[in-house]
Scaffold this active site. Structure first.
Site, PDB file in Angstrom:
ATOM      1  N   ASN A 248      42.138 -74.593  33.211  1.00 57.45           N
ATOM      2  CA  ASN A 248      41.087 -73.857  33.918  1.00 57.45           C
ATOM      3  C   ASN A 248      40.514 -74.659  35.088  1.00 57.45           C
ATOM      4  O   ASN A 248      39.325 -74.607  35.387  1.00 57.45           O
ATOM      5  CB  ASN A 248      39.976 -73.421  32.956  1.00 57.45           C
TER       6      ASN A 248
ATOM      7  N   ASN B 190      38.666 -77.784  27.360  1.00 59.88           N
ATOM      8  CA  ASN B 190      39.603 -76.826  27.969  1.00 59.88           C
ATOM      9  C   ASN B 190      39.013 -75.970  29.080  1.00 59.88           C
ATOM     10  O   ASN B 190      39.469 -74.851  29.315  1.00 59.88           O
ATOM     11  CB  ASN B 190      40.200 -75.919  26.891  1.00 59.88           C
TER      12      ASN B 190
ATOM     13  N   HIS C  47      32.994 -75.511  21.089  1.00 65.73           N
ATOM     14  CA  HIS C  47      34.156 -75.662  21.968  1.00 65.73           C
ATOM     15  C   HIS C  47      33.653 -76.246  23.292  1.00 65.73           C
ATOM     16  O   HIS C  47      33.205 -75.529  24.177  1.00 65.73           O
ATOM     17  CB  HIS C  47      34.834 -74.311  22.186  1.00 65.73           C
TER      18      HIS C  47
ATOM     19  N   TYR D 212      36.071 -74.488  29.432  1.00 63.24           N
ATOM     20  CA  TYR D 212      35.123 -73.422  29.133  1.00 63.24           C
ATOM     21  C   TYR D 212      33.702 -73.898  29.436  1.00 63.24           C
ATOM     22  O   TYR D 212      33.505 -74.994  29.942  1.00 63.24           O
ATOM     23  CB  TYR D 212      35.332 -72.928  27.704  1.00 63.24           C
TER      24      TYR D 212
ATOM     25  N   THR E 150      43.406 -69.674  19.315  1.00 63.10           N
ATOM     26  CA  THR E 150      43.223 -68.312  19.802  1.00 63.10           C
ATOM     27  C   THR E 150      44.507 -67.538  19.555  1.00 63.10           C
ATOM     28  O   THR E 150      45.571 -67.932  20.030  1.00 63.10           O
ATOM     29  CB  THR E 150      42.889 -68.313  21.303  1.00 63.10           C
TER      30      THR E 150
END
Length: 401
Positions: free
Chosen positions: A245, A188, A185, A190, A29
């Site tokens: 997260n 992480n 993805h 998400y 990103t």
């Protein structure tokens, strides 16, 4: 020093993807998209993004794009181009065509941030496995006030079907544009990872309650993608030891081993695993220490080996903390099939050649990782005042360590 005859520079097949070497651009990103004047709250790739990816393209190499939102609801960051508007589609086609002109392959990483979005960015409510917000950080970005994360709406069965269709639609658009495949993805913290972690997913239906049920959403997404574009063009990224997260799930060894076995049985192109030592914020030493302190895992269990075994013959890509001194032995020993480099690819567009020839790598500047900036090219395609890293230099964290 990497041996001149290292397998790192030999061909490998990842499903339908046939590579000439095993050095892969990891999904990064960078927040360098252009803000749309046609589609509010969206960003698209422009000529700067074309230059960035083209710089890193090598004949027979593989590039994985930055995480790419599949819908406006999936998108929670400024400057990140998605794949759900015609403007974005046209921009990505320019990227793909230029990369292909260099003889490289490129896959798009599909992204849904789930509870890691915010309505002030998306204009709509957030979704997650359950109605549990992130509480150890706040939503912040330069230029907008800091606020608490919102309480997400627990996804209904209708929401789940809608999001699975959004993934499939995005994959079809990616293939139409010319991408060679896609990567989910699933790491992480998400959306797919939110379903995987027991502290985020407290559902009592068929999508929660047991390790197997928590894997169901991601496995169904992969199956839908396989129907859309062929499962041999679908990769999946996982972070079995991730904390980012606020992911603090239990049963990590069993659950991610089960997940890898199921993904292998589906025939995915590859599974992309993040090393336990990697963290977005912590140093390698701090991350490993925290895993031992705050989970039921022993030091001996902090390895990707169980997941590699579960994958069987399915190709395994690894990432996280690799440098010229440690990037080749695992491939020689058959522990994995390819290495995805992230941070060093930021500052070394010619990373493949430098690894092949033993040239020193330029250090990266973390302060220029995440835009948008008024001078987006600096730290992206232009790197002034570079210094060089030692071959075994430890990765810098956001604290500069």
């Amino acid at each position: 020093m990497i041996p001149s005859n290292s397998k790192l520079f030999t061909p490998v097949v990842l499903g339908a993807l046939k590579l000439d070497h095993r050095v892969i651009l990891a999904p990064l990103t960078r927040n360098r998209g252009t803000k749309s004047s046609k589609c509010p709250r969206t960003w698209y790739p422009d000529e700067l993004n074309v230059e960035y990816y083209t710089q890193r393209a090598t004949h027979g190499g593989l590039l994985i794009t930055e995480a790419t939102p599949i819908s406006i609801q999936a998108s929670g960051m400024l400057g990140v181009p998605g794949i759900f508007t015609s403007e974005q589609k046209a921009g990505w086609k320019k990227v793909v065509d230029s990369v292909h002109d260099r003889g490289s392959l490129i896959v798009m990483q599909l992204w849904h941030q789930g509870r890691n979005t915010h309505s002030r960015v998306t204009g709509t409510h957030t979704l997650s496995a359950s109605s549990i917000p992130i509480t150890d950080t706040q939503h912040r970005w330069d230029g907008i006030p800091t606020e608490d994360w919102e309480v997400p709406r627990a996804m209904t069965l209708e929401d789940i079907e809608m999001v699975k269709k959004e993934y499939a639609d995005a994959a079809l658009v990616a293939r139409e544009v010319g991408f060679d495949g896609i990567e989910v993805h699933g790491a992480n913290g998400y959306l797919p990872d939110q379903f995987l972690h027991s502290n985020v997913n407290i559902r009592t239906d068929s999508y929660g309650g047991t390790p197997e049920n928590r894997c169901r959403f991601l496995l169904q997404v992969v199956m839908e993608l396989g129907k859309a574009i062929g499962v041999d063009r679908v990769g999946v990224r996982l972070s079995p030891f991730g904390f980012f997260n606020q992911t603090r799930g239990s049963d990590r060894i069993y659950q991610w081993s089960y997940l890898c076995k199921e993904l292998s049985s589906l025939g995915v192109a590859y599974v992309h695993l993040i090393e336990p030592r990697f963290d977005e914020i912590r140093s390698e030493q701090d991350k490993l220490q925290e895993l031992e302190t705050h989970t039921d895992l022993s030091q001996e269990q902090l390895t990707l080996r169980p997941f590699r075994i579960a994958l069987g013959s399915t190709p395994c890509v690894v990432a996280g903390g690799y440098n010229p001194s440690n990037c080749w032995e695992g491939i020689e020993q058959g522990e994995h099939d390819a290495i995805a480099f992230g941070r060093y690819f930021c500052s070394n567009a010619d990373l493949v050649n430098k690894l092949r020839t033993g040239k020193p790598l330029a250090r990266y500047d973390r302060s220029r990782f995440y835009g948008p900036f008024y001078d987006n090219e600096i730290g992206y395609t232009v790197h002034p005042n570079q210094t060089f890293a030692a071959p075994d230099e430890a990765p810098q964290t956001s604290h500069g360590a």
